[in-house]
Design a protein around this motif. Sequence first.
Motif, mmCIF file in Angstrom:
data_model
loop_
_atom_site.group_PDB
_atom_site.id
_atom_site.type_symbol
_atom_site.label_atom_id
_atom_site.label_comp_id
_atom_site.label_asym_id
_atom_site.label_seq_id
_atom_site.Cartn_x
_atom_site.Cartn_y
_atom_site.Cartn_z
ATOM 1 N N THR A 71 -18.459 -24.093 -18.501
ATOM 2 C CA THR A 71 -17.512 -23.922 -17.393
ATOM 3 C C THR A 71 -17.484 -25.193 -16.552
ATOM 4 O OG1 THR A 71 -19.134 -23.062 -15.815
ATOM 5 C CG2 THR A 71 -18.092 -21.455 -17.301
ATOM 6 N N ASN A 72 -16.572 -25.239 -15.602
ATOM 7 C CA ASN A 72 -16.458 -26.416 -14.748
ATOM 8 C C ASN A 72 -17.748 -26.689 -13.979
ATOM 9 O OD1 ASN A 72 -15.347 -23.995 -13.247
ATOM 10 N ND2 ASN A 72 -15.517 -25.435 -11.567
ATOM 11 N N THR A 73 -18.557 -25.681 -13.707
ATOM 12 C CA THR A 73 -19.805 -25.909 -12.975
ATOM 13 C C THR A 73 -20.827 -26.681 -13.815
ATOM 14 O OG1 THR A 73 -20.695 -23.757 -13.643
ATOM 15 C CG2 THR A 73 -19.491 -23.845 -11.551
ATOM 16 N N ASP A 74 -20.635 -26.724 -15.116
ATOM 17 C CA ASP A 74 -21.548 -27.464 -15.989
ATOM 18 C C ASP A 74 -21.335 -28.970 -15.894
ATOM 19 O OD1 ASP A 74 -22.932 -25.222 -17.089
ATOM 20 O OD2 ASP A 74 -21.117 -24.776 -18.229
ATOM 21 N N LEU A 75 -20.270 -29.393 -15.250
ATOM 22 C CA LEU A 75 -20.021 -30.824 -15.091
ATOM 23 C C LEU A 75 -21.117 -31.501 -14.271
ATOM 24 C CD1 LEU A 75 -16.160 -30.838 -14.611
ATOM 25 C CD2 LEU A 75 -17.453 -31.641 -16.601
ATOM 26 N N THR A 76 -21.783 -30.770 -13.398
ATOM 27 C CA THR A 76 -22.883 -31.338 -12.616
ATOM 28 C C THR A 76 -24.031 -31.744 -13.534
ATOM 29 O OG1 THR A 76 -22.279 -29.977 -10.727
ATOM 30 C CG2 THR A 76 -24.507 -30.892 -10.732
ATOM 31 N N ARG A 77 -24.385 -30.878 -14.457
ATOM 32 C CA ARG A 77 -25.446 -31.177 -15.421
ATOM 33 C C ARG A 77 -25.029 -32.363 -16.298
ATOM 34 N NH1 ARG A 77 -29.178 -27.528 -17.100
ATOM 35 N NH2 ARG A 77 -27.850 -25.930 -16.183
ATOM 36 N N ILE A 78 -23.791 -32.327 -16.767
ATOM 37 C CA ILE A 78 -23.296 -33.397 -17.632
ATOM 38 C C ILE A 78 -23.276 -34.718 -16.868
ATOM 39 C CG2 ILE A 78 -21.283 -34.203 -18.927
ATOM 40 C CD1 ILE A 78 -20.770 -31.161 -19.557
ATOM 41 N N GLU A 79 -22.937 -34.680 -15.594
ATOM 42 C CA GLU A 79 -22.969 -35.894 -14.780
ATOM 43 C C GLU A 79 -24.366 -36.509 -14.782
ATOM 44 O OE1 GLU A 79 -22.402 -37.348 -10.149
ATOM 45 O OE2 GLU A 79 -21.458 -35.470 -10.790
ATOM 46 N N GLY A 80 -25.377 -35.686 -14.630
ATOM 47 C CA GLY A 80 -26.750 -36.183 -14.675
ATOM 48 C C GLY A 80 -27.075 -36.806 -16.018
ATOM 49 N N PHE A 81 -26.588 -36.184 -17.089
ATOM 50 C CA PHE A 81 -26.807 -36.742 -18.423
ATOM 51 C C PHE A 81 -26.142 -38.112 -18.550
ATOM 52 C CE2 PHE A 81 -27.114 -32.343 -20.767
ATOM 53 C CZ PHE A 81 -28.287 -32.055 -20.090
ATOM 54 N N VAL A 82 -24.901 -38.215 -18.097
ATOM 55 C CA VAL A 82 -24.172 -39.480 -18.201
ATOM 56 C C VAL A 82 -24.879 -40.564 -17.390
ATOM 57 C CG1 VAL A 82 -22.016 -40.669 -17.580
ATOM 58 C CG2 VAL A 82 -21.935 -38.435 -18.721
ATOM 59 N N ARG A 83 -25.295 -40.234 -16.189
ATOM 60 C CA ARG A 83 -25.954 -41.225 -15.328
ATOM 61 C C ARG A 83 -27.244 -41.750 -15.961
ATOM 62 N NH1 ARG A 83 -23.974 -41.875 -10.225
ATOM 63 N NH2 ARG A 83 -22.642 -40.229 -9.392
ATOM 64 N N SER A 84 -27.973 -40.900 -16.665
ATOM 65 C CA SER A 84 -29.255 -41.331 -17.228
ATOM 66 C C SER A 84 -29.141 -41.847 -18.660
ATOM 67 C CB SER A 84 -30.271 -40.185 -17.165
ATOM 68 O OG SER A 84 -29.852 -39.088 -17.951
ATOM 69 N N ALA A 85 -28.011 -41.633 -19.311
ATOM 70 C CA ALA A 85 -27.865 -42.011 -20.716
ATOM 71 C C ALA A 85 -27.896 -43.522 -20.906
ATOM 72 C CB ALA A 85 -26.579 -41.446 -21.299
ATOM 73 N N GLN A 86 -27.041 -44.230 -20.185
ATOM 74 C CA GLN A 86 -26.970 -45.683 -20.261
ATOM 75 C C GLN A 86 -26.675 -46.206 -21.670
ATOM 76 O OE1 GLN A 86 -27.499 -47.631 -17.201
ATOM 77 N NE2 GLN A 86 -27.125 -45.550 -16.492
ATOM 78 N N LEU A 87 -26.061 -45.392 -22.505
ATOM 79 C CA LEU A 87 -25.720 -45.780 -23.879
ATOM 80 C C LEU A 87 -24.369 -45.190 -24.250
ATOM 81 C CD1 LEU A 87 -28.928 -45.043 -26.003
ATOM 82 C CD2 LEU A 87 -27.976 -47.276 -25.472
ATOM 83 N N SER A 88 -23.489 -46.014 -24.798
ATOM 84 C CA SER A 88 -22.190 -45.502 -25.229
ATOM 85 C C SER A 88 -22.352 -44.457 -26.338
ATOM 86 C CB SER A 88 -21.284 -46.640 -25.691
ATOM 87 O OG SER A 88 -21.864 -47.332 -26.772
ATOM 88 N N ALA A 89 -23.397 -44.566 -27.146
ATOM 89 C CA ALA A 89 -23.610 -43.608 -28.231
ATOM 90 C C ALA A 89 -23.907 -42.202 -27.708
ATOM 91 C CB ALA A 89 -24.756 -44.068 -29.133
ATOM 92 N N LEU A 90 -24.249 -42.076 -26.436
ATOM 93 C CA LEU A 90 -24.459 -40.767 -25.812
ATOM 94 C C LEU A 90 -23.330 -40.434 -24.835
ATOM 95 C CD1 LEU A 90 -28.304 -41.003 -25.123
ATOM 96 C CD2 LEU A 90 -27.172 -39.658 -26.907
ATOM 97 N N VAL A 91 -22.921 -41.396 -24.033
ATOM 98 C CA VAL A 91 -21.884 -41.162 -23.022
ATOM 99 C C VAL A 91 -20.541 -40.827 -23.669
ATOM 100 C CG1 VAL A 91 -20.542 -42.233 -21.160
ATOM 101 C CG2 VAL A 91 -23.024 -42.570 -21.274
ATOM 102 N N ASP A 92 -20.158 -41.583 -24.691
ATOM 103 C CA ASP A 92 -18.841 -41.394 -25.289
ATOM 104 C C ASP A 92 -18.655 -40.000 -25.886
ATOM 105 O OD1 ASP A 92 -18.561 -43.978 -24.425
ATOM 106 O OD2 ASP A 92 -18.298 -44.850 -26.418
ATOM 107 N N PRO A 93 -19.614 -39.488 -26.690
ATOM 108 C CA PRO A 93 -19.406 -38.129 -27.195
ATOM 109 C C PRO A 93 -19.502 -37.060 -26.106
ATOM 110 C CG PRO A 93 -21.486 -39.012 -28.038
ATOM 111 C CD PRO A 93 -20.779 -40.127 -27.320
ATOM 112 N N LEU A 94 -20.293 -37.316 -25.068
ATOM 113 C CA LEU A 94 -20.297 -36.370 -23.949
ATOM 114 C C LEU A 94 -18.911 -36.284 -23.326
ATOM 115 C CD1 LEU A 94 -23.667 -37.072 -22.087
ATOM 116 C CD2 LEU A 94 -22.905 -34.856 -22.969
ATOM 117 N N ALA A 95 -18.286 -37.429 -23.139
ATOM 118 C CA ALA A 95 -16.966 -37.469 -22.504
ATOM 119 C C ALA A 95 -15.889 -36.888 -23.410
ATOM 120 C CB ALA A 95 -16.616 -38.900 -22.113
ATOM 121 N N THR A 96 -15.820 -37.374 -24.645
ATOM 122 C CA THR A 96 -14.697 -37.002 -25.511
ATOM 123 C C THR A 96 -14.876 -35.670 -26.229
ATOM 124 O OG1 THR A 96 -15.581 -38.287 -27.364
ATOM 125 C CG2 THR A 96 -14.030 -39.398 -25.902
ATOM 126 N N ASP A 97 -16.114 -35.316 -26.545
ATOM 127 C CA ASP A 97 -16.343 -34.105 -27.345
ATOM 128 C C ASP A 97 -16.929 -32.945 -26.563
ATOM 129 O OD1 ASP A 97 -15.447 -35.599 -29.513
ATOM 130 O OD2 ASP A 97 -17.469 -36.232 -30.062
#
Length: 168
Positions: free
Chosen positions: A92-118
């Motif tokens: 749900t839209n509330t899961d974007l908070t968790r995903i935001e934390g993942f993106v901030r700590s990922a620091q790698l396109s191999a993780l950020v890109d699939p989080l964003a697009t998939d």
Amino acid sequence: MSDAGDFIDLALQRESSWGRAEESEARHGSGHGYYGASVGAVRGTVRDALRRYPDLTHDDITALSSELWQVAVFERRLAAVVLLQSSVRLLTNTDLTRIEGFVRSAQLSALVDPLATDVVGPLMAGLDVVGRVRADSVLDRWGRDPDGWLRRAAEMARRRPELDSDRP
């Protein structure tokens, strides 16, 4: 660790290869640890975990993704991404908070890109109008954030064809 988390982590370690781990570190950098499991092994492990634990709820999926993400090992974090991809219909839209934390700590396109697009893109496409408005405000905030990875994720998530199909 949860049973499902143990299952995934041990399977990834069994699929490991020192050679692949060294190649991954050379390709992605030293910001993460590497088991050296292939992407196919990560995907297969998550698929097997979902078959082994078929009754995982939304809360189970999000908790498991956080559990996997907690340790900065690339394959564990990739497994968290694959888990979210596989279960995006539950998010749900509330899961974007968790995903935001993942993106901030990922620091790698191999993780950020699939989080964003998939994950974020399909999540947005599946929301009702109210959820979509709330999620759009989150992506607007991401797009203005000083963190370049978060801005990248917002831009990539919005490029999803499913998101454009319902706009005039």
